[in-house]
Scaffold this motif. Structure first.
Motif, mmCIF file in Angstrom:
data_model
loop_
_atom_site.group_PDB
_atom_site.id
_atom_site.type_symbol
_atom_site.label_atom_id
_atom_site.label_comp_id
_atom_site.label_asym_id
_atom_site.label_seq_id
_atom_site.Cartn_x
_atom_site.Cartn_y
_atom_site.Cartn_z
ATOM 1 N N ASP A 91 61.900 46.103 31.213
ATOM 2 C CA ASP A 91 62.634 47.220 31.823
ATOM 3 C C ASP A 91 64.011 46.795 32.311
ATOM 4 O OD1 ASP A 91 60.532 48.983 31.428
ATOM 5 O OD2 ASP A 91 59.852 48.934 33.515
ATOM 6 N N ARG A 92 64.052 45.736 33.109
ATOM 7 C CA ARG A 92 65.307 45.341 33.760
ATOM 8 C C ARG A 92 66.347 44.806 32.790
ATOM 9 N NH1 ARG A 92 62.002 43.368 38.778
ATOM 10 N NH2 ARG A 92 62.033 45.333 39.893
ATOM 11 N N ASN A 93 65.901 44.382 31.639
ATOM 12 C CA ASN A 93 66.835 43.848 30.647
ATOM 13 C C ASN A 93 67.025 44.799 29.460
ATOM 14 O OD1 ASN A 93 67.448 40.983 31.667
ATOM 15 N ND2 ASN A 93 65.230 41.190 31.888
ATOM 16 N N ASN A 94 66.532 46.040 29.622
ATOM 17 C CA ASN A 94 66.672 47.074 28.584
ATOM 18 C C ASN A 94 66.268 46.553 27.208
ATOM 19 O OD1 ASN A 94 67.721 49.087 30.376
ATOM 20 N ND2 ASN A 94 69.635 47.926 30.382
ATOM 21 N N LEU A 95 65.087 45.930 27.137
ATOM 22 C CA LEU A 95 64.648 45.281 25.904
ATOM 23 C C LEU A 95 63.700 46.114 25.043
ATOM 24 C CD1 LEU A 95 64.072 41.704 27.347
ATOM 25 C CD2 LEU A 95 65.910 42.426 25.802
ATOM 26 N N TRP A 96 63.205 47.213 25.555
ATOM 27 C CA TRP A 96 62.185 47.968 24.833
ATOM 28 C C TRP A 96 62.639 48.378 23.433
ATOM 29 C CZ3 TRP A 96 57.321 47.847 26.217
ATOM 30 C CH2 TRP A 96 56.994 47.644 27.568
ATOM 31 N N ASP A 97 63.902 48.721 23.284
ATOM 32 C CA ASP A 97 64.390 49.213 21.997
ATOM 33 C C ASP A 97 65.272 48.214 21.266
ATOM 34 O OD1 ASP A 97 63.097 51.709 22.245
ATOM 35 O OD2 ASP A 97 64.678 52.391 23.604
ATOM 36 N N LYS A 98 65.309 46.990 21.731
ATOM 37 C CA LYS A 98 66.123 45.962 21.069
ATOM 38 C C LYS A 98 65.382 45.411 19.848
ATOM 39 C CE LYS A 98 69.334 45.965 24.232
ATOM 40 N NZ LYS A 98 70.588 46.597 24.067
ATOM 41 N N GLY A 99 66.089 44.653 19.048
ATOM 42 C CA GLY A 99 65.487 44.023 17.881
ATOM 43 C C GLY A 99 64.465 42.982 18.287
ATOM 44 N N SER A 100 63.515 42.764 17.421
ATOM 45 C CA SER A 100 62.404 41.851 17.697
ATOM 46 C C SER A 100 62.874 40.462 18.123
ATOM 47 C CB SER A 100 61.507 41.750 16.466
ATOM 48 O OG SER A 100 60.428 40.896 16.713
ATOM 49 N N ARG A 101 63.835 39.875 17.405
ATOM 50 C CA ARG A 101 64.299 38.518 17.721
ATOM 51 C C ARG A 101 64.912 38.475 19.116
ATOM 52 N NH1 ARG A 101 62.654 34.293 18.026
ATOM 53 N NH2 ARG A 101 61.350 35.255 16.498
ATOM 54 N N GLU A 102 65.738 39.469 19.453
ATOM 55 C CA GLU A 102 66.382 39.511 20.769
ATOM 56 C C GLU A 102 65.345 39.620 21.884
ATOM 57 O OE1 GLU A 102 69.713 42.133 23.237
ATOM 58 O OE2 GLU A 102 69.299 42.624 21.148
ATOM 59 N N VAL A 103 64.349 40.466 21.672
ATOM 60 C CA VAL A 103 63.295 40.640 22.682
ATOM 61 C C VAL A 103 62.516 39.341 22.858
ATOM 62 C CG1 VAL A 103 61.156 41.860 23.252
ATOM 63 C CG2 VAL A 103 63.075 43.108 22.244
ATOM 64 N N SER A 142 56.306 50.334 21.296
ATOM 65 C CA SER A 142 56.337 49.716 22.625
ATOM 66 C C SER A 142 54.983 49.123 22.987
ATOM 67 C CB SER A 142 56.783 50.729 23.685
ATOM 68 O OG SER A 142 55.910 51.844 23.706
ATOM 69 N N GLY A 143 53.899 49.783 22.614
ATOM 70 C CA GLY A 143 52.564 49.255 22.888
ATOM 71 C C GLY A 143 52.267 47.996 22.103
ATOM 72 N N VAL A 144 52.655 47.984 20.840
ATOM 73 C CA VAL A 144 52.458 46.794 20.003
ATOM 74 C C VAL A 144 53.308 45.646 20.538
ATOM 75 C CG1 VAL A 144 52.795 45.820 17.686
ATOM 76 C CG2 VAL A 144 51.837 48.131 17.958
ATOM 77 N N LEU A 145 54.561 45.941 20.887
ATOM 78 C CA LEU A 145 55.455 44.924 21.435
ATOM 79 C C LEU A 145 54.874 44.321 22.705
ATOM 80 C CD1 LEU A 145 58.298 43.540 21.360
ATOM 81 C CD2 LEU A 145 59.084 45.446 22.798
#
Length: 175
Positions: A91-103, A142-145
């Motif tokens: 949440d705090r790093n706005n990662l939910w919608d980022k690319g897999s590698r970045e997350v 998001s659930g899979v991630l």
């Protein structure tokens, strides 16, 4: 001694983790989830239940920077839980919608810092987490991630722990 306590939601893992430190003279309880704020009555009730169970002499620290809090804590440490920590990181790093590698890179960096902080402790540490992958396969990205990242986090933290306790229906299996 460092122990990872894992299990499903409402399995009794938090109560077990708290009992493991019941004789400790000083405990820092790290709550990385969002605080009760009136926006979600169910969440607020869950947080209130945890707060009332804790002994009055335990210090509570609500923070998503668990690695720093572990390093700064006095006495035994209880982290409850890795699932809410991971959610806060995403949440705090706005990662939910980022690319897999970045997350994965962002979470890996924070997980490396957390594991280093945990292994540096000399006092008892108990970390609570949710066991994932035993139920329904998530239908949303998001659930899979979340499931995949928490599964990785659980493995990494378990690797630095002395013991892992699996809590099922209030019963504890040491694995």
């Amino acid at each position: 001694m460092m122990i990872l306590v894992t299990g499903g939601v409402r399995s009794g893992k938090s109560r077990h983790a708290e009992a493991l430190l019941s004789d400790a003279r000083q405990v820092t309880y790290l709550a990385p989830g969002r605080p009760a704020d009136g926006s979600d009555p169910d969440w607020d009730a869950r947080v209130a239940g945890h707060r009332t169970r804790r002994p009055a002499h335990w210090q509570t620290v609500e923070t998503a920077d668990v690695a720093a809090a572990v390093r700064d804590a006095d006495g035994a440490v209880l982290v409850d839980c890795l699932g809410t920590w991971l959610t806060a990181v995403l949440d705090r790093n706005n990662l939910w919608d980022k690319g897999s590698r970045e997350v994965h890179d962002a979470v890996d960096a924070r997980l490396t810092a957390l594991c280093a902080a945990l292994t540096a402790r000399r006092e008892a540490v108990v970390v609570v987490t949710n066991e994932v992958g035993l139920g329904v396969v998530p239908s949303h990205r998001s659930g899979v991630l979340f499931r995949d990242l928490l599964g990785t986090a659980n493995q990494r933290v378990a690797a630095v722990c002395d013991e892992v306790h699996l809590v099922i229906a209030g019963r504890v299996l040491k694995i």
